[in-house]
Write a protein that holds these residues in place. Sequence first.
Motif, short mmCIF file in Angstrom:
data_model
loop_
_atom_site.label_atom_id
_atom_site.label_comp_id
_atom_site.label_asym_id
_atom_site.label_seq_id
_atom_site.Cartn_x
_atom_site.Cartn_y
_atom_site.Cartn_z
N GLN A 188 0.85 -1.18 0.00
CA GLN A 188 0.00 0.00 0.00
C GLN A 188 0.89 1.24 0.00
OE1 GLN A 188 -3.20 -0.30 -0.23
NE2 GLN A 188 -3.93 1.79 0.07
N VAL A 189 0.55 2.18 -0.86
CA VAL A 189 1.31 3.42 -0.99
C VAL A 189 0.36 4.59 -0.72
CG1 VAL A 189 2.64 4.89 -2.55
CG2 VAL A 189 2.84 2.39 -2.71
N GLN A 190 0.77 5.47 0.16
CA GLN A 190 0.00 6.70 0.42
C GLN A 190 0.76 7.88 -0.17
OE1 GLN A 190 0.74 4.71 3.49
NE2 GLN A 190 -0.97 3.48 2.76
N LEU A 191 0.02 8.76 -0.82
CA LEU A 191 0.64 9.90 -1.50
C LEU A 191 0.02 11.20 -0.97
CD1 LEU A 191 0.45 8.54 -5.16
CD2 LEU A 191 2.40 8.43 -3.63
N VAL A 192 0.89 12.18 -0.72
CA VAL A 192 0.42 13.48 -0.26
C VAL A 192 1.13 14.55 -1.07
CG1 VAL A 192 0.24 15.09 1.66
CG2 VAL A 192 0.01 12.63 2.07
N GLU A 193 0.35 15.40 -1.75
CA GLU A 193 0.93 16.48 -2.54
C GLU A 193 0.97 17.77 -1.74
OE1 GLU A 193 -2.00 14.35 -5.48
OE2 GLU A 193 -2.01 15.07 -3.42
N SER A 194 1.88 18.64 -2.14
CA SER A 194 1.94 19.98 -1.57
C SER A 194 2.62 20.88 -2.59
CB SER A 194 2.70 19.98 -0.24
OG SER A 194 4.03 19.54 -0.43
N GLY A 195 2.53 22.18 -2.36
CA GLY A 195 3.25 23.12 -3.21
C GLY A 195 2.43 23.88 -4.21
N GLY A 196 1.15 23.59 -4.29
CA GLY A 196 0.31 24.34 -5.22
C GLY A 196 0.12 25.77 -4.76
N GLY A 197 -0.53 26.57 -5.59
CA GLY A 197 -0.79 27.95 -5.23
C GLY A 197 -1.14 28.77 -6.44
N SER A 198 -1.09 30.07 -6.27
CA SER A 198 -1.41 30.99 -7.34
C SER A 198 -0.15 31.72 -7.78
CB SER A 198 -2.45 32.01 -6.86
OG SER A 198 -3.66 31.37 -6.53
#
Length: 127
Positions: A1-11
């Motif tokens: 099982q692999v869990q993925l978490v994104e970050s870094g988005g924005g305007s």
Amino acid sequence: QVQLVESGGGSVQAGGSLRLSCRASGPTYSRMYMGWFRQAPGKEREGVAAIYIDGSVPHYYYPDSVKGRFTISQDNAKNGAYLQMNNLKPEDTAMYYCAADLRVLPRWDRWHDYAYWGQGTQVTVST
């Protein structure tokens, strides 16, 4: 099982840059596809970059629409991936998702082949 978490988005304004991060948790695998996909309202999800990691040799994939502007890379701890996006355009505005799969995929850009997904991070590019 692999869990993925994104970050870094924005305007950001057109011509600007953003760096997205995808952190993967779970066992470390020697073979894995990691991809970045995006979906704008009313449009189908599309692949913007992928890296296939087979042992120590990475393979990179991009569509023509982002070649030269987007770069996918594996993080140093090999537990995720980054997406560096330069010279952003308003048409890059979308929700961006990190995806992963442990199999050898016939194509890197078919989103429905990927088994694991993050929750998404919004990227908005204004003129």
